[in-house]
Design a protein around this motif. Structure first.
Motif, mmCIF file in Angstrom:
data_model
loop_
_atom_site.group_PDB
_atom_site.id
_atom_site.type_symbol
_atom_site.label_atom_id
_atom_site.label_comp_id
_atom_site.label_asym_id
_atom_site.label_seq_id
_atom_site.Cartn_x
_atom_site.Cartn_y
_atom_site.Cartn_z
ATOM 1 N N THR A 52 2.405 13.533 -8.083
ATOM 2 C CA THR A 52 3.452 13.712 -7.080
ATOM 3 C C THR A 52 3.696 12.452 -6.273
ATOM 4 O O THR A 52 4.517 12.457 -5.364
ATOM 5 C CB THR A 52 3.087 14.857 -6.116
ATOM 6 O OG1 THR A 52 1.825 14.560 -5.499
ATOM 7 C CG2 THR A 52 2.990 16.173 -6.850
ATOM 8 N N GLN A 53 2.989 11.348 -6.586
ATOM 9 C CA GLN A 53 3.139 10.117 -5.838
ATOM 10 C C GLN A 53 3.711 9.023 -6.736
ATOM 11 O O GLN A 53 3.578 9.061 -7.955
ATOM 12 C CB GLN A 53 1.782 9.676 -5.279
ATOM 13 C CG GLN A 53 1.139 10.684 -4.331
ATOM 14 C CD GLN A 53 1.954 10.871 -3.069
ATOM 15 O OE1 GLN A 53 2.714 9.988 -2.667
ATOM 16 N NE2 GLN A 53 1.821 12.016 -2.440
ATOM 17 N N PRO A 54 4.356 8.013 -6.138
ATOM 18 C CA PRO A 54 4.876 6.907 -6.932
ATOM 19 C C PRO A 54 3.747 6.167 -7.640
ATOM 20 O O PRO A 54 2.612 6.171 -7.195
ATOM 21 C CB PRO A 54 5.551 5.997 -5.885
ATOM 22 C CG PRO A 54 5.776 6.872 -4.696
ATOM 23 C CD PRO A 54 4.669 7.876 -4.711
ATOM 24 N N THR A 55 4.052 5.517 -8.736
ATOM 25 C CA THR A 55 3.075 4.710 -9.436
ATOM 26 C C THR A 55 3.298 3.239 -9.111
ATOM 27 O O THR A 55 4.338 2.842 -8.575
ATOM 28 C CB THR A 55 3.199 4.902 -10.955
ATOM 29 O OG1 THR A 55 4.484 4.416 -11.365
ATOM 30 C CG2 THR A 55 3.060 6.367 -11.316
ATOM 31 N N ALA A 56 2.292 2.417 -9.442
ATOM 32 C CA ALA A 56 2.394 0.993 -9.148
ATOM 33 C C ALA A 56 3.597 0.362 -9.848
ATOM 34 O O ALA A 56 4.178 -0.605 -9.368
ATOM 35 C CB ALA A 56 1.104 0.293 -9.566
ATOM 36 N N ALA A 57 3.968 0.917 -11.002
ATOM 37 C CA ALA A 57 5.073 0.348 -11.765
ATOM 38 C C ALA A 57 6.406 0.540 -11.061
ATOM 39 O O ALA A 57 7.398 -0.068 -11.439
ATOM 40 C CB ALA A 57 5.112 0.968 -13.154
ATOM 41 N N GLU A 58 6.459 1.397 -10.057
ATOM 42 C CA GLU A 58 7.723 1.677 -9.392
ATOM 43 C C GLU A 58 8.084 0.631 -8.346
ATOM 44 O O GLU A 58 9.029 0.811 -7.599
ATOM 45 C CB GLU A 58 7.678 3.075 -8.770
ATOM 46 C CG GLU A 58 7.650 4.183 -9.813
ATOM 47 C CD GLU A 58 7.686 5.553 -9.175
ATOM 48 O OE1 GLU A 58 6.787 6.345 -9.470
ATOM 49 O OE2 GLU A 58 8.598 5.804 -8.381
ATOM 50 N N GLY A 59 7.345 -0.456 -8.283
ATOM 51 C CA GLY A 59 7.764 -1.549 -7.428
ATOM 52 C C GLY A 59 6.890 -1.789 -6.233
ATOM 53 O O GLY A 59 5.660 -1.755 -6.325
ATOM 54 N N SER A 60 7.530 -2.011 -5.091
ATOM 55 C CA SER A 60 6.830 -2.462 -3.902
ATOM 56 C C SER A 60 7.021 -1.505 -2.734
ATOM 57 O O SER A 60 7.943 -0.700 -2.715
ATOM 58 C CB SER A 60 7.343 -3.857 -3.508
ATOM 59 O OG SER A 60 7.158 -4.787 -4.547
ATOM 60 N N TYR A 61 6.137 -1.622 -1.764
ATOM 61 C CA TYR A 61 6.291 -0.895 -0.510
ATOM 62 C C TYR A 61 7.402 -1.551 0.311
ATOM 63 O O TYR A 61 7.567 -2.776 0.294
ATOM 64 C CB TYR A 61 4.989 -0.907 0.282
ATOM 65 C CG TYR A 61 3.883 -0.113 -0.369
ATOM 66 C CD1 TYR A 61 3.890 1.281 -0.340
ATOM 67 C CD2 TYR A 61 2.833 -0.742 -1.023
ATOM 68 C CE1 TYR A 61 2.881 2.017 -0.939
ATOM 69 C CE2 TYR A 61 1.819 -0.012 -1.627
ATOM 70 C CZ TYR A 61 1.854 1.366 -1.580
ATOM 71 O OH TYR A 61 0.859 2.090 -2.191
ATOM 72 N N ALA A 62 8.142 -0.732 1.023
ATOM 73 C CA ALA A 62 9.232 -1.259 1.848
ATOM 74 C C ALA A 62 8.669 -2.018 3.052
ATOM 75 O O ALA A 62 7.673 -1.619 3.646
ATOM 76 C CB ALA A 62 10.124 -0.112 2.322
ATOM 77 N N LYS A 63 9.331 -3.116 3.393
ATOM 78 C CA LYS A 63 8.933 -3.880 4.571
ATOM 79 C C LYS A 63 9.377 -3.155 5.837
ATOM 80 O O LYS A 63 10.454 -2.564 5.876
ATOM 81 C CB LYS A 63 9.557 -5.273 4.538
ATOM 82 C CG LYS A 63 9.120 -6.130 3.367
ATOM 83 C CD LYS A 63 9.808 -7.487 3.417
ATOM 84 C CE LYS A 63 9.421 -8.350 2.236
ATOM 85 N NZ LYS A 63 10.084 -9.676 2.268
ATOM 86 N N THR A 64 8.538 -3.210 6.864
ATOM 87 C CA THR A 64 8.886 -2.651 8.169
ATOM 88 C C THR A 64 8.526 -3.663 9.243
ATOM 89 O O THR A 64 7.866 -4.672 8.963
ATOM 90 C CB THR A 64 8.134 -1.332 8.438
ATOM 91 O OG1 THR A 64 6.736 -1.622 8.654
ATOM 92 C CG2 THR A 64 8.265 -0.360 7.269
ATOM 93 N N ASP A 65 8.933 -3.386 10.463
ATOM 94 C CA ASP A 65 8.600 -4.281 11.567
ATOM 95 C C ASP A 65 7.090 -4.445 11.716
ATOM 96 O O ASP A 65 6.592 -5.507 12.111
ATOM 97 C CB ASP A 65 9.186 -3.751 12.881
ATOM 98 C CG ASP A 65 10.704 -3.864 12.925
ATOM 99 O OD1 ASP A 65 11.256 -4.665 12.135
ATOM 100 O OD2 ASP A 65 11.332 -3.152 13.726
ATOM 101 N N ARG A 66 6.345 -3.390 11.395
ATOM 102 C CA ARG A 66 4.895 -3.456 11.576
ATOM 103 C C ARG A 66 4.182 -4.116 10.405
ATOM 104 O O ARG A 66 3.015 -4.530 10.551
ATOM 105 C CB ARG A 66 4.335 -2.049 11.793
ATOM 106 C CG ARG A 66 4.796 -1.403 13.082
ATOM 107 C CD ARG A 66 3.967 -0.190 13.445
ATOM 108 N NE ARG A 66 4.090 0.913 12.487
ATOM 109 C CZ ARG A 66 3.566 2.113 12.669
ATOM 110 N NH1 ARG A 66 2.865 2.363 13.772
ATOM 111 N NH2 ARG A 66 3.746 3.088 11.773
#
Length: 237
Positions: free
Chosen positions: A15-29
């Motif tokens: 039920t979770q994304p896999t590493a192949a699906e790219g990158s985590y979104a950048k945030t201010d933190r």
């Protein structure tokens, strides 16, 4: 707050994304104010940093003041599970907070000591990961057992299958927090010293001292049956 009943490790991964699906979104933190070029958001890279160890530091705010605690953790898919006692402050607070306890969890590997000709340019080579999110207490029994097995295997892979599972009393005395991996970043430094041009002729050694984690020879307990041999997974360490 718990997941749906009968949660298994396979359910969590599917039920979770896999590493192949790219990158985590950048945030201010998750975007650093200094050395932004060292920041990374690739899932596979972040996961590799998290999976290489089992000790983290988790920060939260209690009564208006920051608290940072060292604790064990394990990654299962896009979730981190953090070990604790049912009487610990973050566990109690996570059970009371709605929609969850805001936390910041950090993991760091030191790969080398960077010795420059000037004291100012001394540094370290490192790989780190920072996770921001909401911590929830795991209450579903199946998810809790799965998480505890993952925590044991994070320290020594294969150990959960080679030990007695926790009984009801032990499960009641143990608590687990769950943090979803959504606001995550890694930061990495590699390479040698960044000496100033005018310092290159100084008579001081300059370079990198590699740092690595090693394991010693396992020491059997005094009361261990001599017929019990060292498990293969410990030979692998």
């Amino acid at each position: 707050m718990s997941t749906a009943p009968d949660t298994t490790e396979q359910d969590v991964r599917e039920t979770q994304p896999t590493a192949a699906e790219g990158s985590y979104a950048k945030t201010d933190r998750t975007v650093p104010t200094r050395s932004k070029e060292r920041a990374h958001y690739d899932r596979a890279l972040v996961h590799s940093i998290l999976d290489e160890t089992y000790l983290c530091h988790m920060g939260f705010v209690r009564d208006g003041a920051p608290v940072v605690l060292p604790t064990l953790y394990a990654r299962v898919g896009e979730r981190l599970y953090v070990h604790g006692s049912t009487g610990s402050r973050p566990l109690r607070m996570a059970g009371q907070a709605d929609p969850g306890l805001p936390v910041c969890l950090t993991v760091t590997h030191v790969d080398g000591l960077v010795l420059a000709r000037s004291a100012f340019h001394h540094s370290i080579n490192y790989r780190s990961a920072v996770v921001h999110g909401l911590a929830h207490q795991v209450t579903d029994p199946d998810e809790k057992r799965m998480a505890l097995d993952a925590l044991v295997d994070a320290v020594v892979q294969g150990r959960s299958a080679d030990s007695r599972p926790a009984n009801g009393k032990e499960l009641a005395a143990t608590a687990v927090l769950r943090i979803d991996l959504s606001e995550v970043s890694a930061k990495i430094r590699t390479g040698g010293p960044n000496d100033e041009p005018e310092d290159m002729g100084l008579p001081h050694w300059s370079g990198v001292v590699p740092v690595s984690r090693t394991y010693g020879t396992p020491i059997p307990s005094d009361d261990l049956d001599e017929a019990i041999e060292l498990p293969a997974y410990l030979h692998g360490l």
